[in-house]
Design a protein around this motif. Sequence first.
Motif, PDB file in Angstrom:
ATOM      1  N   PRO A  22     -13.815  -2.132   7.162  1.00  0.00           N
ATOM      2  CA  PRO A  22     -14.748  -1.641   8.259  1.00  0.00           C
ATOM      3  C   PRO A  22     -13.552  -0.825   9.419  1.00  0.00           C
ATOM      4  O   PRO A  22     -12.351  -1.387   9.106  1.00  0.00           O
ATOM      5  CB  PRO A  22     -15.069  -2.978   9.081  1.00  0.00           C
ATOM      6  N   PRO A  23     -13.988   0.092   9.925  1.00  0.00           N
ATOM      7  CA  PRO A  23     -13.038   0.994  10.794  1.00  0.00           C
ATOM      8  C   PRO A  23     -12.664   0.005  11.925  1.00  0.00           C
ATOM      9  O   PRO A  23     -13.206  -0.636  12.434  1.00  0.00           O
ATOM     10  CB  PRO A  23     -13.675   2.121  11.081  1.00  0.00           C
ATOM     11  N   HIS A  24     -11.479   0.350  12.444  1.00  0.00           N
ATOM     12  CA  HIS A  24     -11.023  -0.269  13.729  1.00  0.00           C
ATOM     13  C   HIS A  24     -10.345   0.587  14.417  1.00  0.00           C
ATOM     14  O   HIS A  24      -9.232   1.050  14.790  1.00  0.00           O
ATOM     15  CB  HIS A  24      -9.767  -1.440  13.539  1.00  0.00           C
ATOM     16  N   PRO A  25     -11.171   1.551  15.207  1.00  0.00           N
ATOM     17  CA  PRO A  25     -10.720   2.707  16.188  1.00  0.00           C
ATOM     18  C   PRO A  25      -9.651   2.242  16.904  1.00  0.00           C
ATOM     19  O   PRO A  25      -9.915   1.092  17.802  1.00  0.00           O
ATOM     20  CB  PRO A  25     -11.946   3.128  16.590  1.00  0.00           C
ATOM     21  N   HIS A  26      -8.795   3.021  17.052  1.00  0.00           N
ATOM     22  CA  HIS A  26      -7.656   2.979  18.061  1.00  0.00           C
ATOM     23  C   HIS A  26      -7.138   4.092  18.467  1.00  0.00           C
ATOM     24  O   HIS A  26      -7.236   5.300  17.772  1.00  0.00           O
ATOM     25  CB  HIS A  26      -6.681   1.910  17.544  1.00  0.00           C
TER      26      HIS A  26
END
Lengths: 99, 630
Positions: free
Chosen positions: B454-458
Amino acid sequence: MNPVNYLYLSALLFTIGAAGVLIRRNAIVVFMCVELMLNACNLAFVTFSRMHGNLDGQIVAFFTMVVAAAEVVVGLAIIVSVFRARHSASVDDASLMKL
Amino acid sequence: MENLIALLVGAPLLGAAVLLCGGRRLDRTGHWIGTLLAAVSFAIGLALFADMLGKGAEERALYQRLFTWIPVEGFQADIAFQLDQLSMTFVLLISGVGTLIHVYSIGYMEHDERRRRFFGYLNLFVAAMLLLVLADNYLLLYFGWEGVGLASYLLIGFWQHKPSAATAAKKAFLVNRVGDIGLSIAIMIMFTTFGTFAFGPVLEASGQASQGTLTAIGLMLLLAACGKSAQVPLQSWLGDAMEGPTPVSALIHAATMVTAGVYLIVRSADIFNAAPDAQLVVTIVGAVTLLFGAIVGCAKDDIKKALAGSTMSQIGYMILAAGLGPIGYVFAIMHLVTHGFFKAGLFLGAGSVMHGMNDEVDMRKYGGLRTYMPVTFVTFGLGYLAIIGFPGLSGFFSKDKIIEAAFAKGGAEGWILGAVTLLGAAITAYYMTRVMLMTFFGEKRWQPDADGNPPHPHESPRSMVIPMVLLAVGSVAGGAVFEFAGFVEWLEPVTGYEHGHPPIGAAAVTACTVAVMVIGVGLAYLQYGRRPVPAVAPRGSLLTRAARRDLLQDDFNHAVFVTGGTHLTRSLVYVDHSLVDGVVNGTAASVGGLSGRLRKLQNGYARSYAVSMFGGTAVLIAATLLMRAV
């Protein structure tokens, strides 16, 4: 006598010789016919020499005789050796020089 | 000062040579070398700019002749540079934005094991692009033109392990080649007409050539510009070029290389001024591309391809302005520079979003990112406001001027061009708002990537954020600086300038521009802001589906050129096999057959040979007698 008659004779001899070369199968006869043609030419040369009043034709006739003599020596030797090898003097039997 | 010009090109060229030949031992320092040399070029550019500002308008141009490249009797090609106000503008844009994108790439390409090579190619690009804008003759310009084409090819196909990237690189190269043929033909016509291809003599003598020659040169230059700047009908490569790494898309396929066509037309202003027919075609190409790119931009779900459509459309504006003649040249360049800032900023923002989202490019799988990536959101947002022409930001000033100039063209032509540019402005506002809303607003539609992560936008690392911030500052302030610091006076000595008066008044045009912008934003808000965005694209209308396929450009090219070319080669092969080979083989067969028959004569019978001898002699004698009788 009109020298043109000698030319007619010459042409007649040449024709006989040529016909003999083309028609006869025996190598010796063919050879003699060749000689007949040569001598027909000699006759024509000599006739022209006489008609034109110079000696050039007669000199050429001598040359032809010398060459014909030499040719007879070589030619007869070849015919004799071919006859010894193949027991035949027919020119049609010696037809191996083809593809 | 003029001795510094060669160093502008030399520094990045040195960088490219060192990085590409240096081998693995430079893997750890290569990116710093590349960035440093690009920055050196920018610093030299700034020094020359300061020097130029100190001089009077007429003495600003600098010349440097290095050596004679091809010395042949009656044909001389020099490696010589010309730095005037137009070139200076480009030098600052290329080396400035180029340096920022080098810095950005340090972070963006951090995990790529071929990063050194990437920086080598980037330096090669900067060197070739600077050569293109600094050349003092068309042949050297052509050299730079091919150089940027090569760098573009290498960088689009940088991830060559992906078949799509390798194909896109080939496609870009091939389509560009069609345009390059135009440039080479234009140079040949110039040489046969004027006996030289240096800018000065050609442009001065352009008034003396016949109208037909000038139109031919103009159209061929336009063909070249269409290839490099992705204008209709040679636009198909730009969308696929987005396969390259995002910094490449920002630098080459948004800010600099694709604007080379605009440079070429503005540089050849004297030729186009004297060839109104060619100018008309230029405006038509610009207007068509402007709408084409905008419509494609509306339908794409891939964030980079949406931006690519936008680039095409904005360059359409520039080409259109360049086709308007002296009332538009300055504004074409002005829009080019402001576009360089905001579009590079937008691409870097898109790269930053992809960086945080596991390299996902589908905007339908974004949503709600504004709180996770605040800096990217703000910088992207400023670029967005600049491109839609929000009053006060850079795009407002430059685009508004082009719309005014289009109306000022006069007559029915002026009304049509003005209406097209206004329509384009509305569509620009629509598709950019769509990108903005789908990416940063609404609910999260994130999906795990192919490996199930899953993406972990940062927020991106500092090396990526700083260039974005600087470009955002440029997008905000650029237009106002140009408007009030005298950009028109700065370029006028090179390009010429004539103030255009739109028939409905400048203020009314500005009001219209703002109004259509508001309408575009409003429509997009109603469609994408009020309603949730479906995660799977709806089927859409016929136009939407065509626009998703780039308005069938590839299908058209395939049907006309690929299929047509295949049929042509097939028929040529058929002619070759049946006609050419037929003649050759037939001759051989008849000679063979004839000799087979002749061979039968060789039967070995001495008497048959004697017959042919007698027969031949008889024929000879007969012929002799016949000749004598005649």
